[in-house]
Design a protein around this motif. Structure first.
Motif, mmCIF file in Angstrom:
data_model
loop_
_atom_site.group_PDB
_atom_site.id
_atom_site.type_symbol
_atom_site.label_atom_id
_atom_site.label_comp_id
_atom_site.label_asym_id
_atom_site.label_seq_id
_atom_site.Cartn_x
_atom_site.Cartn_y
_atom_site.Cartn_z
ATOM 1 N N PHE A 59 51.649 12.837 52.036
ATOM 2 C CA PHE A 59 50.280 12.444 51.672
ATOM 3 C C PHE A 59 50.263 11.101 50.952
ATOM 4 O O PHE A 59 49.361 10.303 51.099
ATOM 5 C CB PHE A 59 49.641 13.466 50.712
ATOM 6 N N GLY A 66 40.739 10.474 46.524
ATOM 7 C CA GLY A 66 40.255 11.805 46.204
ATOM 8 C C GLY A 66 41.271 12.891 46.444
ATOM 9 O O GLY A 66 40.938 14.058 46.504
ATOM 10 N N SER A 67 42.526 12.533 46.643
ATOM 11 C CA SER A 67 43.540 13.563 46.798
ATOM 12 C C SER A 67 44.007 13.999 45.407
ATOM 13 O O SER A 67 43.586 13.463 44.392
ATOM 14 C CB SER A 67 44.702 13.041 47.614
ATOM 15 N N VAL A 253 47.415 29.092 51.447
ATOM 16 C CA VAL A 253 47.682 27.837 52.145
ATOM 17 C C VAL A 253 48.447 26.910 51.212
ATOM 18 O O VAL A 253 47.891 26.282 50.324
ATOM 19 C CB VAL A 253 46.390 27.167 52.635
ATOM 20 N N GLY A 255 50.995 24.694 52.498
ATOM 21 C CA GLY A 255 51.225 23.428 53.172
ATOM 22 C C GLY A 255 50.921 23.567 54.648
ATOM 23 O O GLY A 255 50.732 24.681 55.157
ATOM 24 N N MET A 256 50.850 22.418 55.335
ATOM 25 C CA MET A 256 50.605 22.400 56.783
ATOM 26 C C MET A 256 51.454 21.292 57.376
ATOM 27 O O MET A 256 50.942 20.341 57.958
ATOM 28 C CB MET A 256 49.113 22.148 57.056
ATOM 29 N N TYR A 260 50.918 16.798 59.076
ATOM 30 C CA TYR A 260 50.867 15.655 58.165
ATOM 31 C C TYR A 260 51.036 14.310 58.846
ATOM 32 O O TYR A 260 50.626 13.286 58.317
ATOM 33 C CB TYR A 260 51.930 15.788 57.067
ATOM 34 N N GLN A 264 44.941 12.811 64.020
ATOM 35 C CA GLN A 264 43.901 13.795 63.756
ATOM 36 C C GLN A 264 44.550 15.169 63.735
ATOM 37 O O GLN A 264 45.411 15.470 64.573
ATOM 38 C CB GLN A 264 42.812 13.756 64.833
ATOM 39 N N PHE A 265 44.132 15.982 62.783
ATOM 40 C CA PHE A 265 44.705 17.321 62.682
ATOM 41 C C PHE A 265 44.305 18.147 63.907
ATOM 42 O O PHE A 265 43.221 17.995 64.445
ATOM 43 C CB PHE A 265 44.221 18.009 61.408
ATOM 44 N N GLU A 266 45.197 19.043 64.310
ATOM 45 C CA GLU A 266 44.883 19.947 65.422
ATOM 46 C C GLU A 266 43.706 20.850 65.058
ATOM 47 O O GLU A 266 43.512 21.198 63.901
ATOM 48 C CB GLU A 266 46.084 20.853 65.712
ATOM 49 N N GLY A 267 42.955 21.238 66.070
ATOM 50 C CA GLY A 267 41.833 22.147 65.837
ATOM 51 C C GLY A 267 42.297 23.587 65.702
ATOM 52 O O GLY A 267 43.180 24.031 66.431
ATOM 53 N N ILE A 268 41.704 24.286 64.757
ATOM 54 C CA ILE A 268 41.969 25.716 64.567
ATOM 55 C C ILE A 268 40.762 26.471 65.120
ATOM 56 O O ILE A 268 39.623 26.229 64.696
ATOM 57 C CB ILE A 268 42.169 26.032 63.074
ATOM 58 N N HIS A 269 41.030 27.374 66.064
ATOM 59 C CA HIS A 269 39.936 27.947 66.845
ATOM 60 C C HIS A 269 39.528 29.344 66.411
ATOM 61 O O HIS A 269 38.484 29.837 66.820
ATOM 62 C CB HIS A 269 40.329 27.975 68.325
ATOM 63 N N LEU A 271 38.923 30.877 63.390
ATOM 64 C CA LEU A 271 38.450 31.164 62.023
ATOM 65 C C LEU A 271 37.410 32.275 61.974
ATOM 66 O O LEU A 271 37.155 32.829 60.906
ATOM 67 C CB LEU A 271 37.879 29.899 61.379
#
Lengths: 345, 345
Positions: A59, A66-67, A253, A255-256, A260, A264-269, A271
């Motif tokens: 990161f 804002g992190s 959660v 870490g992911m 990183y 673009q982050f992968e989509g999570i379908h 939820l």
């Protein structure tokens, strides 16, 4: 008396990083450091012994706002968790010779630390000092806070841990076993799977790279579903886990790491299963839990001494090995906690 | 004495539904019903007065396994929440003339209810009876449990509600205002936005269909970020919200209506903010909170009588209007809680 200056090798971040970090994103530099803290300052001057390579450092290699942590400064040394010895102190809590660990050690031989109040003094030294970058440091506290405080675990529950042989995962699994849970981990090599099953006592483990259908793999190991998922990777694994959670399940959660380095982050379908299964999914940061550190030590030091908990480190020698070690985290090269030795004492 | 039989109009689900439900997925049928509960049964026979159209009924129109509700049975009447009058009772808790509400009323004129213990007897009748499909029924309890139990709200916090003029959203917003929060809602028509601002007292509201950049819209209304997101829609709105959550924010996942008719759910890309902002995201089902119903009534009935809470219903007349009303939920046709009157008494 003239102030002594000594040479100080450093590892400098060249610029903000896009995509996977490369060794060439970092350069060596030799500079000098004054061997005393400035007059009137409450800083401490330390000799760095062990540096910690942590996925969350990714990161800080990009420009973020804002992190929870600041970006690294291009042209300046990388900073991170580490173990160090105090050479000079302007702070009443620290004196020459103290061993400390904390989160803002520079990747260099000597660091002037201007926020020593964020450092912990090391009391117990009849364990490997490197442990204070791992089981007795930030990753240990992460496993402790994430498992006991965020997951709300109960005896007999079904626990799944991704990146399970890593600095945090190996501990979460052992904590869960000590509590009487059924524990399965995923990792990316045969060697890591062997560690999980044969050294850390996981009930089962699988190599996610060999599973074409992660949903099917999870159904194989969790025919009744998952109560707790300790999330270290994100992406497709999270989506498969969501299909397999039990009623009132919890997802901590932590870490992911799979995400990183993506633009673009992968989509999570999946939820919507949060609703169907009444799942609580909670992100956490270890810094919010450091007040529990003494309590954590009281628990974990006896476990270490009695041999009830093992900890595997991947130790490389020399500051010059640090860039390779850090970059290796993102391809899963390390086996266990990645540590860099700058000096042994 | 011969058992009396009367005609019973019904609305039947033809078959499991893919994609957006259509009126033609349901058919009318007239059958007959015995006007007494079977000898020795503890069922109740009811005359249905008000039927509730709820987005979650979409789940039951597909063949699902492991969900919190059973699928509808093709060829049988649709069932859902409703208000009814007891005509005959084999159950000691209910007698002829009682008014009840519960979750398994058939979409028909008369229903034989074999699980009357899941029904609530209606005590207070000096409010519109239809309220027991809305503010005093399942949606009211959903808003109450979701806001007070899941969101952990505090005075002065910044709250965002999607589908904010709906059966649940309009109440969450008013509860939040009564607690002294700053409240913004989104909806899909000018009429709904007007309701939110002028009737329900939201601080701000916006039409998501007119915003090309949801992230920018949220930044406009929440320059300091969102503490609590009450999630009713899912999809792109959730992704934009994740970018705008504050530290230690909470997302209560009540519904994701934008996703229910899709073959595959949209991908959510910004879950890494769960970590960065230490967000708790929690799905919940109102059924888990029905033990709080008396406490909820104690709170909400005075609010209604004192005019401190308003409730907007979209009432259509006649069982034959029910398919159109149900289908309309998924295009946002309804303004407020969608109710179908089968009979007024």
């Amino acid at each position: 008396m003239a102030e002594e200056e000594v040479s100080n090798k450093q590892i400098i971040l060249k610029d903000y990083v896009n995509g996977f970090p490369k060794e060439s994103d970092m350069i060596f530099k030799t500079t000098t450091v004054k061997f005393k803290v400035p007059e009137g300052s409450n800083a401490i001057l330390v000799k760095n012994l062990y540096l910690s390579c942590d996925p969350a450092m990714r990161f800080r290699m990009r420009k973020t706002e804002g992190s929870y942590v600041d970006s690294f400064v291009p042209g300046s040394p990388i900073t991170g968790h580490g173990v160090a010895k105090v050479l000079d102190s302007g702070h009443p809590n620290f004196k020459k010779g103290d061993l400390v660990w904390g989160r803002s050690v520079g990747w260099e031989e000597y660091s002037l630390i201007t926020d020593p109040e964020t450092f912990f003094k090391i009391g117990c030294t009849n364990v490997p000092l490197s442990y204070y970058t791992g089981i007795l440091g930030m990753p240990g506290m992460t496993a402790y806070a994430g498992f006991y405080e965020v997951c709300s675990p109960k005896e007999g529950e079904f626990i799944f841990i991704s990146a399970a042989s890593g600095a945090v995962g190996q501990l979460v699994g052992q904590f869960a076993k000590l509590m009487g849970c059924y524990v399965v981990g995923s990792a990316g090599t045969k060697q890591k799977i062997d560690l999980l099953k044969n050294k850390f006592g996981f009930d089962e483990a699988f190599n996610y790279k060999e599973e074409h259908d992660l949903d099917a793999a999870l159904k194989r190991y969790f025919p009744k579903g998952i109560d707790i998922y300790f999330e270290n990777v994100g992406g497709k694994m999270l989506d498969a886990v969501l299909l397999n959670m039990r009623l009132n399940g919890r997802i901590a959660v932590c870490g992911m790491i799979s995400q990183y380095n993506l633009e673009q982050f992968e989509g999570i379908h999946n939820l919507v299963f949060l609703i169907i299964k009444r799942i609580r999914m909670e992100g956490f940061i270890v810094f919010d839990y450091y007040h529990l550190y003494p309590k954590f030590l009281d628990m974990v030091l006896p476990y270490i001494k009695e041999g009830k908990i093992d900890y595997v480190e991947d130790i490389v020698e020399g500051l010059e090995s640090a860039p390779t070690a850090l970059v290796g985290l993102f391809s899963g090269r390390n086996v266990g906690k990645q540590v860099v030795v700058v000096a042994h004492e």
